[in-house]
Motif scaffolding. Structure first.
Motif, PDB file in Angstrom:
ATOM      1  N   TYR A   1       0.798  -1.227   0.000  1.00 52.22           N
ATOM      2  CA  TYR A   1       0.000   0.000   0.000  1.00 52.22           C
ATOM      3  C   TYR A   1       0.830   1.276   0.000  1.00 52.22           C
ATOM      4  O   TYR A   1       0.336   2.324  -0.432  1.00 52.22           O
ATOM      5  CB  TYR A   1      -0.965  -0.025   1.195  1.00 52.22           C
TER       6      TYR A   1
ATOM      7  N   LEU B   1       1.369   2.596  -3.586  1.00 47.23           N
ATOM      8  CA  LEU B   1       0.116   3.168  -4.070  1.00 47.23           C
ATOM      9  C   LEU B   1      -0.100   4.558  -3.480  1.00 47.23           C
ATOM     10  O   LEU B   1      -0.469   5.497  -4.200  1.00 47.23           O
ATOM     11  CB  LEU B   1      -1.045   2.243  -3.702  1.00 47.23           C
TER      12      LEU B   1
ATOM     13  N   ASN C   1      -0.393   8.101  -5.573  1.00 49.58           N
ATOM     14  CA  ASN C   1      -1.643   8.866  -5.541  1.00 49.58           C
ATOM     15  C   ASN C   1      -1.510  10.169  -4.763  1.00 49.58           C
ATOM     16  O   ASN C   1      -2.061  11.207  -5.166  1.00 49.58           O
ATOM     17  CB  ASN C   1      -2.758   8.016  -4.930  1.00 49.58           C
TER      18      ASN C   1
ATOM     19  N   GLY D   1      -5.079   3.141  -8.158  1.00 51.77           N
ATOM     20  CA  GLY D   1      -3.898   3.766  -8.731  1.00 51.77           C
ATOM     21  C   GLY D   1      -4.080   4.350 -10.112  1.00 51.77           C
ATOM     22  O   GLY D   1      -3.158   4.937 -10.671  1.00 51.77           O
TER      23      GLY D   1
END
Length: 522
Positions: A289, A292, A296, A450
């Protein structure tokens, strides 16, 4: 070196450890090296989103489902022999992956890769446990843990470089010469070992456990996409649970079962299991995570996001080499690792909600890497000691299965929380702007996965700026919720580990003599 091994000197022992660690690292590297190349693979093979998802899933399912069976197989036929078979299967299936001309061909080859990986990983751990003893075993597991830490965290970096330069197929083709070299090295350097009391494979246990875990894992992987209460997920979960219950019945009737349930009489063993769960679902899960979030939240490209993981990756390499010199009791060391992990996750949750800059976030990632580095090798070492050394294959299977299943459930659970929190918060702003609720949920899911550009294209042009900011805010809140959940898992497992793991004067395995393996407090 442990009795029963055939060392040829200190240099030979170090070379054996290097070969075994490289074999394990290759397997872990391939679990996530293709993650950043998935869009390129989709374009190359004309694959849809479901096909691309299975590039990861097809590897994960047989890997997780066969770990315990692979450990039992290695105990019977020989750990080195099992590792050699695994390397051969892994190398040939990697070649097939690189030559794939369709999504189906790629995913079938990836499934075979997972079978080879299960043999390789459990045999490697068992070889370390068998060939090293005492302080040397502690150092060996520290080196092994550091090697896997590098492999796990460098996967996105290596995958991004390969996909951006020579093409995604080389993420698989490069395994062929590496497997060949490791095969020759293992054949020439590593002594064979097996369980002399093993009389045959527990086929009924292998069939029920592997198939039961397969269906449960399949349900977890697809739960977010299909809905946790949808008919396919419910039937898979129920079928898997029934098969696992049948596995318990089968094993209780076996004279020499694959999994001797007497080990669950040991508080020390159960405590180490919870420590492994805390590591996998509280620390290792963030490897999936954090890249990601970095893409982002900060707009990093996949390659830059991989490099931005270095504050997390470097401690995972350095800390196991340092923690081996600490004279702490295993219970103290494991609980300290989970305390550091929980603190780091709480810090990342707060920083995400405050939308802090990368420099502050990197500090929290460094602390998280320290906690993960402490736990990576020491959890495996502690679990190996729960069974006698002659059954170290099964011990490694239990440890690897615990780690990987906990990681899968952690990824699925945190993913559901991240997407749910993001969609819920964004939905409020979207409805206030007149956007269709179903479209808002779909948009939030795409952004959380994503696909930032795809999500932006779905926004109404007149509302792109305002809703774009709302989407970013919602994602920060979603990641914060996931990080809080990871911290909670680490804290609960810390409490259970401290409660159940006994001090050295009281710890005793239900079936293992004190000199058979790693002793608590050794």
């Amino acid at each position: 070196m442990h009795a029963g091994s055939h060392p040829t000197g200190g240099g030979s022992a170090r070379l054996q450890l290097l070969v075994v660690s490289l074999i394990s690292s290759l397997v872990m590297l391939d679990s996530n090296v293709v993650a950043v190349a998935l869009p390129t693979i989709a374009r190359s093979l004309n694959a849809d989103f479901a096909d691309v998802q299975w590039v990861i899933t097809a590897y994960v399912l047989p890997f997780a489902a066969l770990l315990l069976a692979a450990g039992s197989f290695g105990d019977r036929v020989g750990r080195r022999f099992a590792a050699l078979i695994g390397l051969a299967v892994f190398g040939l299936s990697s070649l097939a992956c690189g030559l794939a001309v369709s999504p189906t061909m790629l995913n079938v080859a990836r499934a075979v890769q997972g079978v080879g990986a299960s043999l390789v990983l459990t045999a490697s751990l068992a070889l370390i446990n068998h060939n090293f003893a005492g302080a040397e075993r502690a150092k060996a597991f520290a080196f092994w843990g550091a090697s896997l830490g590098i492999a796990i965290t460098s996967g996105p970096i290596i995958g991004g470089v390969i996909a951006s330069t020579v093409g995604w197929t080389w993420a698989f083709l490069i395994n062929v010469p590496i497997c060949s070299a490791l095969f020759i090295a293992a054949l020439g350097m590593i002594p064979e070992s097996r369980d002399p009391e093993a009389t045959g494979l527990d086929y009924a246990g292998i069939a029920t456990f592997s198939s039961g875990l397969f269906f449960v894992t399949w349900a977890v992987i697809d739960g977010n996409a299909l809905g946790w209460l949808s008919a396919p997920i419910v039937w898979r979960a129920l079928g898997g649970a029934a098969l696992l219950a049948l596995f318990v019945v089968v094993e209780l009737r076996q004279r020499r079962p694959m999994l001797d349930f007497a080990i669950f009489n040991s508080r020390h063993f159960i405590g180490t299991v919870f420590a492994m769960v805390g590591y996998a679902a509280g620390a290792q899960v963030m490897i999936f995570y954090l890249p990601l979030y970095l893409q982002n939240a900060f707009g990093f490209s996949p390659m830059i996001a991989g490099l931005a993981m270095l504050p997390f990756a470097l401690p995972m390499f350095v800390v196991p080499r340092l923690s081996v010199h600490l004279r702490w009791l295993p219970r103290t060391l494991l609980c300290a690792g989970m305390a550091v992990t929980a603190s780091a996750n709480l810090a990342m949750a707060w920083l995400a909600s405050a939308q802090a800059s990368y420099m502050f976030f990197a500090v929290a990632m460094t602390v998280a890497g320290i906690g993960a580095g402490v736990l990576n090798g020491d959890t495996a070492k502690a679990l190996q000691g729960a069974l006698p050394a002659n059954r170290s294959g099964v011990a490694s299977g239990i440890g690897a299965t615990t780690r990987f299943v906990a990681l899968l459930f952690g990824v699925a659970g945190l993913g559901a929380l991240l997407v749910g929190a993001t969609a819920g918060r964004f939905g409020l702003a979207a409805r206030a702007s007149g956007m269709n609720p179903a479209d808002a949920v779909a948009l939030a899911k795409r952004f959380s996965a994503g696909d930032v550009d795809g999500a932006a294209a779905m926004l109404p042009p007149a509302l792109r700026d305002s809703l774009g900011r709302s989407l970013q805010d919602a994602f920060h809140a979603g990641f914060s919720s996931a990080a809080l959940a990871a911290a909670a898992v680490a804290l609960v497992c810390l409490w259970l580990t401290w409660l159940l793991m006994e001090r050295p004067t009281h710890a005793a395995s239900a079936i293992a003599p004190a000199d058979a393996g790693y002793i608590p407090g050794e």
